[in-house]
Design a protein around this motif. Structure first.
Motif: not given
Ligand SMILES: [Zn+2]
Ligand SMILES: [Zn+2]
Length: 480
Positions: A188, A218, A221, A234-236, A257, A259, A271, A274
């Motif tokens: 994170q 975003n 990504v 990958i979440h955000y 973020y 990963v 990562q 990103v």
């Protein structure tokens, strides 16, 4: 089971009130990750009075601790957790959603039981070492911040786990089983963009939008997702959109973020990509950004040798039994969520014969609580979630069990979990987990061959070496 082992199990049973009381106190405290001051203090005080040598604030983490007993090798580590989750305050033993403290926190992952059960195991092993005077050390590790903060990974950065011959732990679940397989590595990072505020209509040319930077990041990504491993995720979350006025060019914005990859070394590389997208977004918008590392944890390395040993002991000790009242409560609770008829056990996702067998066990069982032990499964297994037990498993042979504390299919991080975690059903799970871990630890103290085999397997599975996801200069923290 040997006389000495039975005596150690009996020593745990004798402390049943202390263990249940600990679980309830931690449940009441319900402290968030890395803020577990009262919880850690109570553990340290209790373990000191139980005759353990306690060290507080290990690895520079204020709410971490170790409590050891014995001398020399083997050194067996038992892992305890005690952090809660926000927004999950809930009355214990209730069948409906009712907050205990409005807006408060709750033990939705059962870490109040997890820590108490781990303490139970350490108490049992200590009784054994005291009685037999055999060489060996048991160390209970207080590991804060499992839900955020990844303390075990920070401890792994200090090579803490490399000093152990084996580590054992457990997690409350809806089934009795020996856990196996791998989980996702997860990192994170928070990106805070800074721009220039300006009237969005009157002088947009003088503004630089931090929110635009977050949006472009975003989108970047989003395009990256096509060019990464299909197992990666990958979440955000936009944790600060800058403000509520559309007529202001937003001067600040923050995005968090996460990963994930099934391999920690890949997660670290992904990562970095990103990070470069964040740089690109800042360039495009003429803004600047600060990058704040939050936490990171590795995938889990399985150890079949230890899993077999745990399963032998689990089989010998059986599973917790439940009274008619407990069965009625958990049966009723199972009617409050969807998925109460799912098949328990990771093996069911991979092996149809195994799944059929479990289906039979479930129907014979005839209640929401899975009051049976799942057969040992050691085939392919992967959980997309993440745990910082993974980092321990890269530094020493590690294994864990699940003990039924919740009815079948009970969703994780739910009010139903919090409700169960403050009942006799939860207490029984913690005490039983302590007994199984204790019995397996005693076997490890007595069987250099098993330890050797576990170590050989560990060395083979970790041959590529551990990539610690925690940078050298990072300090334990949670997202803003
Ligand atoms: Zn959790
Ligand atoms: Zn958990």
């Amino acid at each position: 089971m040997t006389k000495e082992k039975l005596a150690a199990v009996a020593a745990i049973e004798k402390k049943a009130d202390l263990i249940a009381g600990m679980a309830d106190s931690i449940w009441e405290y319900a402290e968030l990750s890395l803020q577990e001051e009262q919880s850690a203090a109570l553990y340290c005080k209790t373990l000191e009075s139980e005759g353990f040598t306690v060290e507080k604030g290990i690895c520079g983490i204020p709410t971490a601790f170790s409590a050891s007993y014995g001398a020399g090798r083997p050194i067996i580590g038992i892992l305890a957790e005690y952090d809660a989750l926000s927004g999950l305050s809930q009355k214990g033993g209730s069948l409906t959603r009712e907050e205990a403290v409005p807006g408060g926190c709750g033990h939705g992952c059962g870490h109040n039981l997890l820590g108490a059960g781990a303490m139970a195991a350490a108490i049992g092993v200590k009784a054994y070492l005291e009685e037999t005077k055999c060489p060996g050390t048991v160390v209970l590790y207080g590991c804060p911040g499992e839900e955020g903060g990844a303390a075990k990974a920070f401890m792994a950065r200090e090579n803490l786990w490399r000093g152990l011959d084996a580590a054992l732990t457990w997690h409350p679940e809806d089934r009795n089983e020996v856990a196996t397989g791998s989980s996702n590595s997860c990192i994170q990072v928070q990106y805070h963009f800074t721009g220039v505020a300006s009237h969005a209509a009157g002088s947009p040319d003088r503004g630089r939008s931090a929110l635009d930077a977050v949006e472009l990041m975003n989108i970047g990504v989003q395009f990256l997702r096509e060019h990464m491993s299909d197992k990666a995720r990958i979440h955000y979350a936009i944790t600060d959109a800058g403000g509520r006025s559309p007529n202001v060019v937003q001067p600040r914005a923050t995005v968090l973020y996460m990963v994930r990859s099934n391999h920690v070394s890949e997660a670290v590389e992904l990562q970095k990509r990103v990070d470069r997208i964040a740089e690109g977004a800042a360039l495009m918008t003429d803004t600047t950004f600060e990058r704040k590392f939050i936490d990171g944890l590795a995938d889990t390395v399985t150890n079949h040798t230890l899993e077999k040993l745990l399963h032998e002991n689990f089989s010998e000790l059986g599973v917790p039994s439940h009274t008619a009242e407990e069965v009625a409560y958990t049966d009723a609770l199972a009617k409050t969520y969807e998925g109460a008829d799912t098949l328990p056990g990771i093996g069911c996702d991979y092996d149809t014969e195994y799944a059929l067998h479990v289906k039979t066990l479930r129907s014979e069982n005839g209640r929401a609580m899975n009051d049976f032990l799942l057969p040992l499964y050691q085939g392919e297994a992967f959980r997309p979630g993440s745990t910082d037990v993974g980092d321990v498993s890269w530094e020493c042979p590690t294994a864990q069990i699940h003990v039924a504390a919740w009815p079948n299919g009970c969703p994780g991080h739910s009010w139903q979990n919090v409700s169960c975690d403050r009942t006799a059903v939860g207490h029984k799970a913690a005490i039983h987990a302590g007994k199984v871990l204790c019995a397996a630890a005693i076997d490890l103290l007595n069987s250099p061959e098993t330890l050797e085999a576990a170590k050989a397997e560990f060395l083979e599975r970790t041959a590529e070496g551990y990539t610690c996801p925690i940078p050298a200069d990072a300090v334990p923290t949670v997202a803003d």
